[in-house]
Design a protein around this motif. Structure first.
Motif, PDB file in Angstrom:
ATOM      1  N   TYR A  50      61.177 -13.895 -35.123  1.00 59.51           N
ATOM      2  CA  TYR A  50      60.435 -13.434 -36.301  1.00 59.51           C
ATOM      3  C   TYR A  50      60.594 -11.933 -36.515  1.00 59.51           C
ATOM      4  O   TYR A  50      60.607 -11.452 -37.645  1.00 59.51           O
ATOM      5  N   VAL A  87      63.800 -10.954 -40.630  1.00 55.61           N
ATOM      6  CA  VAL A  87      63.457 -12.379 -40.730  1.00 55.61           C
ATOM      7  C   VAL A  87      62.075 -12.555 -41.349  1.00 55.61           C
ATOM      8  O   VAL A  87      61.820 -13.511 -42.093  1.00 55.61           O
ATOM      9  N   SER A  88      61.181 -11.615 -41.067  1.00 52.11           N
ATOM     10  CA  SER A  88      59.811 -11.701 -41.565  1.00 52.11           C
ATOM     11  C   SER A  88      59.668 -11.233 -43.015  1.00 52.11           C
ATOM     12  O   SER A  88      58.596 -11.356 -43.601  1.00 52.11           O
ATOM     13  N   TRP A 111      63.053 -19.374 -45.803  1.00 58.26           N
ATOM     14  CA  TRP A 111      64.106 -18.647 -45.080  1.00 58.26           C
ATOM     15  C   TRP A 111      63.619 -18.223 -43.702  1.00 58.26           C
ATOM     16  O   TRP A 111      64.343 -18.346 -42.720  1.00 58.26           O
ATOM     17  N   THR A 112      62.412 -17.689 -43.617  1.00 57.44           N
ATOM     18  CA  THR A 112      61.869 -17.234 -42.336  1.00 57.44           C
ATOM     19  C   THR A 112      61.861 -18.383 -41.328  1.00 57.44           C
ATOM     20  O   THR A 112      62.239 -18.213 -40.164  1.00 57.44           O
ATOM     21  N   GLU A 113      61.453 -19.562 -41.777  1.00 55.13           N
ATOM     22  CA  GLU A 113      61.436 -20.732 -40.903  1.00 55.13           C
ATOM     23  C   GLU A 113      62.851 -21.144 -40.506  1.00 55.13           C
ATOM     24  O   GLU A 113      63.148 -21.369 -39.316  1.00 55.13           O
ATOM     25  N   GLN A 141      64.965 -18.914 -37.937  1.00 56.03           N
ATOM     26  CA  GLN A 141      64.566 -18.994 -36.537  1.00 56.03           C
ATOM     27  C   GLN A 141      65.047 -20.283 -35.862  1.00 56.03           C
ATOM     28  O   GLN A 141      64.975 -20.418 -34.638  1.00 56.03           O
TER      29      GLN A 141
END
Length: 205
Positions: A118, A150-151, A157-159, A162
């Motif tokens: 993250y 990423v955050s 997208w963030t999910e 990762q």
């Protein structure tokens, strides 16, 4: 054009009107009467009494605002329903995975690098479209990879990032609630739009 408007003052005046017209077109409503707009502009500039009472103008503004709001709500409901139907059908296809949040993804290439966290920053290539295939943004077209935390991107997208090993290329199908939701994104992405991305995770920085 040059014969009709020949002086510097006329050119500048036409430019003012042109700019006002472009702004009006971008924020218009169905049934707008340009002749009435021109009359209102001329009367205000000349200091004449208004041909329409303030009360009637306020009533008209309120009604037009309500019409625009209703049209926006209807368009948003249609976009939401269209996105849900698309994702429901897409989930049935072989090779499409659906996470608990509703994010869907398809693995085009599986990398063997580390997975971002993250708090990481990544370098990616991506190609973003609406569900009808129209492109709204693409680092591939620009031929310039994008770097971002990423955050700092939409929830879908963030999910996904990762879950992706570096070197992977996935196709993401992002429900509106994991994209830009009821806000949309400026003039380019309407509210409640489901989005599709091809994402290549080039590197973790």
């Amino acid at each position: 054009m040059s014969e009709k408007f020949s002086t510097v003052e006329q050119h500048a005046s036409y430019g003012v009107g042109r700019q006002m017209g472009e702004q009006l077109k971008a924020n218009s409503f169905e049934g707008i009467d340009i002749a009435a707009v021109q009359a209102g502009l001329a009367d205000a500039f000349d200091g004449k009494d208004s041909a329409v009472s303030m009360q009637d103008m306020q009533i008209a503004f309120t009604e037009i605002s309500q019409r625009l709001q209703k049209a926006q709500e209807e368009a948003a409901a249609a976009a939401s329903a269209e996105g849900e139907a698309f994702l429901a059908d897409n989930a049935k296809r072989d090779g499409v995975f659906t996470t608990e949040s509703g994010l869907q993804y398809e693995i085009i290439t599986e990398g063997n690098g580390a997975k971002p966290t993250y708090n990481d920053t990544v370098r990616t290539h991506y190609h973003g479209t609406f569900i009808n295939g129209d492109v709204f943004d693409s680092s591939v077209v620009r031929d310039q990879p994008a770097e971002f935390p990423v955050s700092g991107v939409i929830a879908g997208w963030t999910e996904a990032l990762q879950l992706m090993p570096a070197g992977s290329k996935w196709k993401l199908y992002v429900p509106q609630h994991l994209a830009y939701g009821e806000r949309g994104a400026g003039a380019s992405i309407p509210p409640y739009s489901a989005l599709v991305f091809e994402v290549e995770l080039l590197d973790i920085l």
